[in-house]
Design a protein around this motif. Structure first.
Motif, PDB file in Angstrom:
ATOM      1  N   ILE A  85      97.353  55.156  26.879  1.00 28.34           N
ATOM      2  CA  ILE A  85      96.553  55.304  28.094  1.00 28.34           C
ATOM      3  C   ILE A  85      95.745  54.030  28.275  1.00 28.34           C
ATOM      4  CG2 ILE A  85      94.687  56.543  29.250  1.00 28.34           C
ATOM      5  CD1 ILE A  85      95.516  59.046  27.716  1.00 28.34           C
ATOM      6  N   VAL A  86      95.803  53.459  29.463  1.00 31.34           N
ATOM      7  CA  VAL A  86      94.966  52.314  29.810  1.00 31.34           C
ATOM      8  C   VAL A  86      94.042  52.732  30.942  1.00 31.34           C
ATOM      9  CG1 VAL A  86      94.893  49.951  30.678  1.00 31.34           C
ATOM     10  CG2 VAL A  86      96.701  50.637  29.100  1.00 31.34           C
ATOM     11  N   ALA A  87      92.747  52.530  30.763  1.00 32.05           N
ATOM     12  CA  ALA A  87      91.757  52.850  31.788  1.00 32.05           C
ATOM     13  C   ALA A  87      91.263  51.558  32.421  1.00 32.05           C
ATOM     14  CB  ALA A  87      90.588  53.626  31.184  1.00 32.05           C
ATOM     15  N   ALA A  88      91.726  51.284  33.646  1.00 32.34           N
ATOM     16  CA  ALA A  88      91.285  50.113  34.414  1.00 32.34           C
ATOM     17  C   ALA A  88      90.599  50.647  35.662  1.00 32.34           C
ATOM     18  CB  ALA A  88      92.478  49.231  34.766  1.00 32.34           C
ATOM     19  N   LEU A  89      89.405  51.189  35.466  1.00 28.08           N
ATOM     20  CA  LEU A  89      88.719  51.969  36.491  1.00 28.08           C
ATOM     21  C   LEU A  89      87.407  51.311  36.917  1.00 28.08           C
ATOM     22  CD1 LEU A  89      89.170  55.396  34.692  1.00 28.08           C
ATOM     23  CD2 LEU A  89      90.375  54.675  36.764  1.00 28.08           C
ATOM     24  N   GLY A  90      86.926  51.709  38.088  1.00 33.14           N
ATOM     25  CA  GLY A  90      85.633  51.227  38.549  1.00 33.14           C
ATOM     26  C   GLY A  90      85.768  49.994  39.420  1.00 33.14           C
ATOM     27  N   GLY A  91      84.638  49.384  39.733  1.00 33.87           N
ATOM     28  CA  GLY A  91      84.629  48.208  40.599  1.00 33.87           C
ATOM     29  C   GLY A  91      83.338  47.450  40.469  1.00 33.87           C
ATOM     30  N   TRP A  92      83.318  46.268  41.058  1.00 32.43           N
ATOM     31  CA  TRP A  92      82.152  45.386  40.979  1.00 32.43           C
ATOM     32  C   TRP A  92      81.302  45.546  42.225  1.00 32.43           C
ATOM     33  CZ3 TRP A  92      80.055  42.883  37.077  1.00 32.43           C
ATOM     34  CH2 TRP A  92      79.080  41.917  37.332  1.00 32.43           C
ATOM     35  N   SER A  93      79.994  45.472  42.061  1.00 33.66           N
ATOM     36  CA  SER A  93      79.061  45.559  43.180  1.00 33.66           C
ATOM     37  C   SER A  93      77.871  44.671  42.870  1.00 33.66           C
ATOM     38  CB  SER A  93      78.606  47.009  43.380  1.00 33.66           C
ATOM     39  OG  SER A  93      77.674  47.102  44.428  1.00 33.66           O
ATOM     40  N   GLN A  94      77.463  43.841  43.832  1.00 30.53           N
ATOM     41  CA  GLN A  94      76.328  42.962  43.585  1.00 30.53           C
ATOM     42  C   GLN A  94      75.609  42.675  44.889  1.00 30.53           C
ATOM     43  OE1 GLN A  94      78.488  39.579  41.943  1.00 30.53           O
ATOM     44  NE2 GLN A  94      78.149  38.420  43.820  1.00 30.53           N
ATOM     45  N   GLY A  95      74.461  42.027  44.761  1.00 32.61           N
ATOM     46  CA  GLY A  95      73.710  41.641  45.944  1.00 32.61           C
ATOM     47  C   GLY A  95      72.334  42.262  46.038  1.00 32.61           C
ATOM     48  N   PHE A  96      71.987  43.156  45.101  1.00 38.44           N
ATOM     49  CA  PHE A  96      70.688  43.814  45.151  1.00 38.44           C
ATOM     50  C   PHE A  96      69.983  43.701  43.805  1.00 38.44           C
ATOM     51  CE2 PHE A  96      73.042  45.959  48.499  1.00 38.44           C
ATOM     52  CZ  PHE A  96      72.101  46.033  49.526  1.00 38.44           C
ATOM     53  N   ALA A  97      68.710  43.343  43.853  1.00 41.48           N
ATOM     54  CA  ALA A  97      67.885  43.446  42.656  1.00 41.48           C
ATOM     55  C   ALA A  97      67.679  44.920  42.327  1.00 41.48           C
ATOM     56  CB  ALA A  97      66.539  42.768  42.880  1.00 41.48           C
ATOM     57  N   ILE A  98      67.394  45.206  41.081  1.00 41.74           N
ATOM     58  CA  ILE A  98      67.207  46.598  40.664  1.00 41.74           C
ATOM     59  C   ILE A  98      66.146  47.290  41.504  1.00 41.74           C
ATOM     60  CG2 ILE A  98      66.418  48.073  38.764  1.00 41.74           C
ATOM     61  CD1 ILE A  98      67.793  46.082  36.866  1.00 41.74           C
ATOM     62  N   THR A  99      65.054  46.581  41.790  1.00 45.79           N
ATOM     63  CA  THR A  99      63.950  47.198  42.539  1.00 45.79           C
ATOM     64  C   THR A  99      64.276  47.397  44.008  1.00 45.79           C
ATOM     65  OG1 THR A  99      62.985  44.983  42.784  1.00 45.79           O
ATOM     66  CG2 THR A  99      62.148  46.369  40.988  1.00 45.79           C
ATOM     67  N   ASP A 100      65.364  46.795  44.491  1.00 46.65           N
ATOM     68  CA  ASP A 100      65.745  46.947  45.894  1.00 46.65           C
ATOM     69  C   ASP A 100      66.912  47.904  46.094  1.00 46.65           C
ATOM     70  OD1 ASP A 100      63.821  45.071  46.672  1.00 46.65           O
ATOM     71  OD2 ASP A 100      65.203  43.383  46.383  1.00 46.65           O
ATOM     72  N   LEU A 101      67.500  48.357  45.006  1.00 46.96           N
ATOM     73  CA  LEU A 101      68.692  49.190  45.109  1.00 46.96           C
ATOM     74  C   LEU A 101      68.328  50.600  45.554  1.00 46.96           C
ATOM     75  CD1 LEU A 101      71.816  48.887  44.348  1.00 46.96           C
ATOM     76  CD2 LEU A 101      71.225  50.258  42.342  1.00 46.96           C
ATOM     77  N   GLY A 102      69.050  51.127  46.529  1.00 43.68           N
ATOM     78  CA  GLY A 102      68.816  52.497  46.976  1.00 43.68           C
ATOM     79  C   GLY A 102      69.324  53.511  45.963  1.00 43.68           C
ATOM     80  N   PHE A 103      68.708  54.686  45.944  1.00 46.40           N
ATOM     81  CA  PHE A 103      69.115  55.714  44.982  1.00 46.40           C
ATOM     82  C   PHE A 103      70.558  56.156  45.220  1.00 46.40           C
ATOM     83  CE2 PHE A 103      69.356  60.116  43.401  1.00 46.40           C
ATOM     84  CZ  PHE A 103      69.026  59.877  42.080  1.00 46.40           C
ATOM     85  N   ASP A 104      70.947  56.265  46.486  1.00 44.85           N
ATOM     86  CA  ASP A 104      72.334  56.662  46.783  1.00 44.85           C
ATOM     87  C   ASP A 104      73.320  55.631  46.239  1.00 44.85           C
ATOM     88  OD1 ASP A 104      71.440  58.920  48.031  1.00 44.85           O
ATOM     89  OD2 ASP A 104      71.712  58.174  50.076  1.00 44.85           O
ATOM     90  N   GLN A 105      72.950  54.340  46.339  1.00 44.48           N
ATOM     91  CA  GLN A 105      73.811  53.289  45.791  1.00 44.48           C
ATOM     92  C   GLN A 105      73.916  53.419  44.271  1.00 44.48           C
ATOM     93  OE1 GLN A 105      71.345  50.267  47.884  1.00 44.48           O
ATOM     94  NE2 GLN A 105      73.302  49.236  48.245  1.00 44.48           N
ATOM     95  N   TRP A 106      72.794  53.692  43.629  1.00 49.94           N
ATOM     96  CA  TRP A 106      72.796  53.891  42.174  1.00 49.94           C
ATOM     97  C   TRP A 106      73.707  55.048  41.780  1.00 49.94           C
ATOM     98  CZ3 TRP A 106      71.668  52.146  37.468  1.00 49.94           C
ATOM     99  CH2 TRP A 106      71.590  53.081  36.414  1.00 49.94           C
ATOM    100  N   GLU A 107      73.585  56.168  42.490  1.00 45.10           N
ATOM    101  CA  GLU A 107      74.401  57.346  42.189  1.00 45.10           C
ATOM    102  C   GLU A 107      75.888  57.050  42.361  1.00 45.10           C
ATOM    103  OE1 GLU A 107      73.109  61.200  41.847  1.00 45.10           O
ATOM    104  OE2 GLU A 107      72.318  59.650  40.519  1.00 45.10           O
TER     105      GLU A 107
END
Length: 231
Positions: A85-107
């Motif tokens: 089994i190979v798990a190549a899952l997920g994706g990259w996301s950038q452009g927001f500092a931690i303090t600016d990230l919305g909760f929905d984006q975090w979830e």
């Protein structure tokens, strides 16, 4: 890898499609879950020039435990034995500092980049051939340090690594093997089309070749740091 059966989770994605190409070239039977028939058909077109191996696609999601279990049953109906089994899952996301990230984006990042890996391990590891199967987790070197502007994704990479290392220890008595691959940026088809590739980075197909080498030599090392120009 000839005559082995591999399940590639994320096999229709940017990195996963290259891994699928590699495994087919090595003569494996490759099972790829797809969120839609369109994605499965696109993968078939991409690997249509390869005359070795066998590709089997199966539609299905695993965003929830119930979906994952239903997909597991469909995969089990396709093959009575899963060697890899190979798990190549997920994706990259950038452009927001931690303090600016919305909760929905975090979830969303948490669900796509960590919960999915938990469900993959919990649901599909039991399909592995008893005493000889292998689980390979494709991760980024973002798991190793700070990444301003991409902190949540890097945090998920670190958590994925922790899960994978723990899985390796928990499965050790069973004879099942686990490999954690920490990747540099990868020259995917999408990255190349946007002219964001670099000659020192590996291709997605190179990653599949590396995994095939691990399987063929029956490697016991869990963590592998893949450096540019080292594949």
């Amino acid at each position: 890898m000839k005559d082995l059966t591999a399940l590639v989770l994320g096999g229709t994605g940017d990195v996963g499609e290259g891994i699928v190409r590699s495994f087919l070239k090595h003569g494996a039977t490759v099972i790829v879950p797809s969120r839609s028939q369109v994605k499965g058909d696109a993968l078939r077109d991409y690997v249509g020039d390869i005359e070795t191996g066998t590709l089997k696609t199966v539609d299905g999601l695993f965003d929830t435990p119930a979906e994952a279990e239903a997909l597991r049953d469909r995969i089990a109906a396709l093959s009575s034995r899963i060697d890899l089994i190979v798990a190549a899952l997920g994706g990259w996301s950038q452009g927001f500092a931690i303090t600016d990230l919305g909760f929905d984006q975090w979830e969303r990042i948490l669900r796509n980049n960590l919960t999915t890996h938990f469900l993959a391990m919990k649901t599909f590891v039991p399909l592995l051939a008893s005493g000889s199967g292998t689980y390979v987790h494709i991760n980024g070197q973002s798991a190793e340090g700070p990444h301003p502007g991409a902190g949540p994704v890097a945090a998920m990479s670190a958590a994925q690594r922790s899960l994978t290392l723990t899985l390796a220890e928990e499965l050790r008595p069973s004879g099942l093997k686990v490999h954690e691959l920490l990747m540099p940026p990868i020259n995917t088809r999408r990255r190349i089309s946007h002219h964001h590739d670099r000659p020192e980075w590996p291709s997605a197909e190179d990653i599949g070749d590396y995994v095939a080498t691990l399987i063929d030599r029956n490697d016991d090392v869990v963590t592998h740091w893949i450096e540019p120009k080292k594949i």
